[in-house]
Design an enzyme around this catalytic site. Structure first.
Site, PDB file in Angstrom:
ATOM      1  N   HIS A   1      -6.317  -7.309  -0.506  1.00  0.00           N
ATOM      2  CA  HIS A   1      -6.529  -5.877  -0.695  1.00  0.00           C
ATOM      3  C   HIS A   1      -5.889  -5.433  -2.003  1.00  0.00           C
ATOM      4  O   HIS A   1      -4.856  -5.970  -2.407  1.00  0.00           O
ATOM      5  CB  HIS A   1      -5.907  -5.098   0.466  1.00  0.00           C
TER       6      HIS A   1
ATOM      7  N   HIS B   1       0.827  -1.221   0.000  1.00  0.00           N
ATOM      8  CA  HIS B   1       0.000   0.000   0.000  1.00  0.00           C
ATOM      9  C   HIS B   1       0.858   1.268   0.000  1.00  0.00           C
ATOM     10  O   HIS B   1       0.329   2.375   0.017  1.00  0.00           O
ATOM     11  CB  HIS B   1      -0.945   0.020   1.206  1.00  0.00           C
TER      12      HIS B   1
ATOM     13  N   ASP C   1      -4.415 -12.877   2.938  1.00  0.00           N
ATOM     14  CA  ASP C   1      -5.662 -12.518   3.621  1.00  0.00           C
ATOM     15  C   ASP C   1      -6.916 -12.867   2.818  1.00  0.00           C
ATOM     16  O   ASP C   1      -8.019 -12.480   3.186  1.00  0.00           O
ATOM     17  CB  ASP C   1      -5.656 -11.046   4.042  1.00  0.00           C
TER      18      ASP C   1
ATOM     19  N   ASP D   1      -2.704 -10.512  -2.771  1.00  0.00           N
ATOM     20  CA  ASP D   1      -3.241 -10.094  -1.479  1.00  0.00           C
ATOM     21  C   ASP D   1      -4.725  -9.768  -1.664  1.00  0.00           C
ATOM     22  O   ASP D   1      -5.159  -9.411  -2.755  1.00  0.00           O
ATOM     23  CB  ASP D   1      -2.486  -8.861  -0.996  1.00  0.00           C
TER      24      ASP D   1
HETATM   25 ZN    ZN Z   1      -4.088  -7.301   2.537  1.00  0.00          ZN
END
Ligand code: ZN
Ligand code: ZN
Lengths: 568, 438
Positions: B153, B112, B240, B151
């Protein structure tokens, strides 16, 4: 008085150590097909006319178990293993009698799937019908919860001579190594037991009712009784004997490289301010990676008797040994022959040595002396390169915390201690070639027996606590206790020290030997859904390897410093 | 003796003494049970699996990728340098051909973290994959790199860093941004003017299970990789998507992750997120390591794994098929989109707000890209935070043409020091980083 006895591949060395001197020392040839005879001959010689009550203890280091593994002369123990999810346990098969059974425990020590008693009963019946007497039992994560190993043993019952449980041997994680370690311990048990009972019985018959200790691969001792629970710890005690013997002469403030230059191999170890460096996981023996605590040693196929030949126009030394040096009637030229040519050795047939080196010199187009010098230098360089590799390997060991990584502790020995047959010559040359302080271990020819005699008890203990589950366990000690939420790192360390002390005293240590230290102490907050639910605590403590305190100082007085040959 | 098919390098750095705060998902405990499982399985003893100690990334490594404001030490800790360094170590071992593949099992994560860094967002401070990739490009002369971010996200930081780079293919597979942080990663986000099409987003509906992930892999990711022909494939291996993860809503499994890894065959995998530390991570990580090494992972599974219980619905399956169609369409449209931009205006601006959730900072950015036919184009970023910190940053891309290089220096030299706290120049053609202070 103390007896130290080290059975080596070719010789058995024994010393009788008094208050401030070696009272007797002896070297008898080892008879590999009858080790008992070798041990007994040596013991007889050294104890002749000695009043039995004046001998405090005898410490033995033997190649018995090591040989049994190398020569596949151990019994083949049956293994019952339960893995659960993960790598197929079949990958770790030890032999014909290997049973991968149901049952599984996870990393927290929680039971996922129970043991199936019918399955175990069927295996027990099969083993009995085939006359198998020795069994090892291992479950994955048994060091977090030994329940399944215990359940399986209970089902097996009293119909077997010896059942070894994996969690009793080491608190470290590694299912494959636990399998190998359990298998080796179960398999060498009969030969170990038979041998040492014979030694004990014979001593008693002679009226020598002295406590017998056995040297372990980590350079520490354990009582004969304790060794029956984990005979595997005696595997590879040989290198430890010499390292312990060199301990009193090493630097108290720096790191030391110990080189034991033998006929076939050169063995290396590292001392950190007089404490031998241990292998972080466990030793590797006969192709088995184990959890057996041992010194970090490194061995290369280069010694005084290594074969020297020309390959592709280049000098090659070792890694094989075809016999003794030509100067002693051997078949091929060796580094020892080079020493004869150079006039550094003289108690053999110099002409034979020259005859051995001559063809090499001709092929290289060099003089006889230059060739001998080159062999010698190359041997020294090979040793130094291997030592550099070993130190590099030690220093590249991963660490798992930011602090440790930033500290970046690196082993950097400043001195070399040399022992073994050609030690003085090598020491001199190594000193000239490097920046190291190089010393020969005084009386190196009995250093192994001395080290054996003076080594103190060592022990390691792992404690694991999980306050969310409310448990603290020390698997090796069969210790299991419920703990409350307030159990913490400090309480865990205190408990671990207490258990360690009990364990050592039980293994025959005396109070004065108990120099305890913390090897690992980790505490994690366990958080679930943003709330702290408990603490996960991992503690590892040990008795520092070393020499029994009363002999640490005496050892130094025993010998004069041994000057390097030709130094004047 | 157990042996791998492919020699596989592993950096394992659980940072057992580092946390964002004591109860944060990114805390000391995160890789504890993974370590237990990896050690207990004996993975590090397998012939062909080599464990390396991580190197530390240097400030220079960071300056190839980021503009850290006010400076690097204000936005990172040593553990970030170790985490990025761990990825770099694996990259080096792979490039030196000492191992075929490698896995940096490190924390804290990085995907991120965008080009400009004012603080921590989504638990990330610096982008560990980008730092590794730019180091490898500088050292080993590699050019075309693909990053596949698995991931849960959206890898918005990595997307930002490579938004204008036509030589880096960034593919992110994630839970639909309408249902999860950071709320981006839609199909139409497909890269800047000169790199349109080399950013690929595959937003998957909640509850996607093994079938859905593998469908997207087989029908979108693998064909696109085949077209792009990267010299290096990097997998941002966040974990995740697992059915037990506490902060997401997907139904992926250890078997699924291992199978995805087996088919993707990444050269380098780097751990990103994954917060089901006890019931997912230990098994996923063992699965990924074994898949990288091309070993049999069929028995690696969670103790409570029941594939039929987590299987996605038929509607979910159809939605995924639709997304994949849209993704392929975007991929095909890339070249013509680039052509269109080239024929248009000489500069393309972009304005956005970026929220640093971990550090609670709001940043406003104004980007300006020179639409260049000869390179990715020189880029300027005017960035101001709600705390009043204002910087101007110029990025000259690695393969910048002469004109873009000159323009970059001109922008840097002529920026008004009275307006900005600091002015930065990142010249990737000379591996240089300049800072001018007010
Ligand atoms: Zn994540
Ligand atoms: Zn350009």
């Amino acid at each position: 008085m103390i007896i130290g006895l080290d059975v080596g591949g070719t010789h058995t060395d024994v010393v009788l150590i008094g208050e401030d001197c070696i009272l007797r020392q002896s070297k008898v040839p080892t008879n590999p097909s009858n080790l008992f005879e070798s041990v007994w001959t040596a013991l007889e010689e050294v104890t002749r006319d000695v009043p039995p009550e004046s001998i405090r203890r005898a410490v033995l280091s033997t190649t018995l178990t090591t040989n049994a593994i190398a020569e596949q002369k151990m019994v083949e123990a049956a293994m019952i293993v339960s893995g659960g999810p993960g790598i197929d346990p079949e990958c770790f098969r030890t032999g014909r009698h290997y049973f991968s059974v149901s049952g599984s425990i996870n990393h927290r020590g929680r039971e996922i799937q129970p043991v199936d008693p019918m399955e175990i009963e069927a295996i027990a019946a099969l083993l009995k019908s085939e006359g198998v007497r020795h069994v090892g039992v291992v479950s994955k994560f048994s060091v977090r919860n030994p329940k399944h190993e215990i359940v399986i043993r209970d089902i097996l019952g009293n119909d077997f001579e010896n059942i070894v449980l994996g969690h009793r041997l080491s608190g470290n994680l590694s299912f494959p190594r636990r399998i190998a370690t359990t298998y080796l311990n179960a398999s060498v048990y009969p030969v170990h037991k038979k041998f040492f009972q014979a030694v004990q019985d014979s001593l008693q018959k002679k009226g020598l009712n002295i406590p017998i200790f056995i040297l372990k691969a980590d350079g520490g001792t354990m009582s004969l009784e304790a060794s029956l629970n984990s005979p595997g710890q005696t595997i590879l005690s040989g290198p430890a004997a010499s390292v312990m013997g060199s301990l009193p002469f090493s630097s108290e403030t720096d790191e030391t490289l110990v080189l034991d230059i033998g006929g076939t191999t050169t063995d290396m170890a590292v001392l950190i301010r007089r404490v031998p460096l241990l292998d972080p996981v466990g030793s590797e023996v006969g192709g088995y990676k184990t959890l057996i605590r041992s010194l970090k040693t490194y061995s290369i196929g280069l010694g005084g008797d290594s074969t020297v030949r020309i390959v592709d126009g280049k000098l090659k030394i070792g890694p094989d040994r075809q016999g003794r040096a030509m100067a002693y009637g051997g078949p091929f030229p060796t580094p020892t022959d080079a020493l004869f040519v150079l006039g550094k050795a003289s108690n053999g047939d110099v002409e034979a040595a020259r005859r051995g080196i001559q063809p090499l010199a001709e092929q290289l187009g060099m003089s006889l002396e230059d060739t001998a010098n080159r062999i010698f230098d190359q041997a020294c360089n090979m040793i130094l390169e291997a030592a550099a590799r070993m130190i590099d390997d030690i220093n590249s060991k991963p660490v798992y915390t930011v602090q440790e990584l930033l500290e970046g502790y690196q082993v950097k020995p400043k001195e070399i201690l040399v022992l073994g047959g050609p030690a003085p010559y090598f020491a001199f040359r190594l000193a000239a070639m490097t920046e190291f302080q190089v010393h020969v271990v005084p009386q190196w020819n009995v250093a192994n027996a001395l080290g054996t005699g003076m080594a103190k008890n060592t022990c390691e203990l792992t404690l694991f606590a999980d306050t969310e589950r409310g448990i603290a366990i020390a698997p090796e000690e069969q210790y299991y206790q419920q703990v409350k939420k307030d159990f913490d790192r400090q309480k865990a360390v205190d408990l671990a020290f207490k258990l360690l002390k009990d364990k050592c005293l039980q293994e025959g240590a005396s109070e004065s030997e108990l120099e305890m230290e913390v090897l690992e102490d980790l505490q994690f907050n366990m958080v679930r859904d943003f709330y702290t639910t408990g603490k996960n605590i991992r503690i590892k403590v040990q008795i520092k390897p070393g020499l029994i305190p009363e002999f640490r100082d005496i050892a130094e007085r025993l010998f004069n410093f041994c000057p390097l040959p030709g130094a004047n | 003796m157990l042996k791998t098919v492919s020699k596989t390098g592993l950096v394992f750095f659980p940072a057992f003494d580092w946390a964002i705060d004591p109860t944060h998902p990114e805390r000391e405990e995160r890789l504890l049970y993974t370590q237990d499982q990896v050690f207990e399985e004996g993975l590090l003893d397998i012939d062909g699996i080599v464990e390396y100690k991580p190197d530390m990334a240097t400030i220079q490594d960071i300056r190839r990728v980021h503009f850290c404001a006010p400076d690097e030490w204000s936005v990172l800790t040593e553990s970030h340098l170790i985490s990025a360094g761990g990825a770099k170590t694996i990259g080096i071992e792979v490039m030196e051909k000492r191992v075929k593949r490698g896995f940096a099992l490190v924390r804290p994560p990085g995907h991120h973290a965008m080009r400009v860094v004012h603080g921590s967002r989504g638990f990330c401070n610096i982008n560990i994959e980008a730092i590794m990739i730019e180091y490898l490009r500088e050292t080993y002369n590699i050019d075309r790199v693909a990053i596949v971010d698995t991931d849960c996200h959206h890898g918005d930081g990595t997307q930002d860093i490579y938004w204008h780079d036509p030589n880096t293919l960034f593919i992110s597979l994630h839970q639909d941004g309408r249902t999860l942080y950071p709320g981006t990663g839609f199909c139409y986000e497909m890269g800047g003017a000169t790199a349109a099409g080399t950013t690929i987003n595959i937003p998957l509906p909640p509850n996607t299970s093994e079938e859905g992930f593998l469908y997207a892999l087989d029908h979108a990711i693998l064909p696109i990789l085949e077209d792009f022909k990267p010299q290096l494939i990097v997998n941002s291996a966040g974990q995740d998507n697992h059915y037990t993860d506490p902060i997401t809503n997907m139904n992926f499994s250890a078997q699924g992750y291992a199978e995805l890894t087996r088919r993707l065959k990444p050269d380098i995998a780097v751990l990103e997120g994954g917060y089901s530390i006890e019931t997912a991570l230990p098994y996923i990580n063992v699965g990924i390591i074994m898949a990288l090494a091309e070993m049999d992972f069929s028995r690696v599974r969670e103790p409570d794994y029941q594939p039929e219980k987590i299987r996605q619905s038929r509607e979910t399956g159809r939605e995924i098929e639709r997304v994949v169609e849209e993704v392929l369409d975007c991929w095909r449209k890339g070249p013509e989109t680039r052509e269109k931009y080239l024929a248009g205006k000489p500069f393309v601006p972009r304005g956005r707000s970026i929220f640093y959730d971990t550090d609670n900072i709001l940043e406003t950015q104004k980007e300006n890209l020179r639409v260049c036919g000869d390179c990715g184009g020189v880029l300027s970023i005017d960035s101001e935070t709600d705390t009043g910190y204002h910087i101007f940053a110029v990025h000259i891309p690695r393969k910048a043409c002469k004109a873009c290089q000159e323009m970059g220096y001109q922008w840097y030299d002529s920026a008004d020091a009275k307006i900005y706290h600091q002015i930065f120049l990142q010249d990737r053609t000379h591996d240089q980083y300049l800072v001018r202070k007010a």
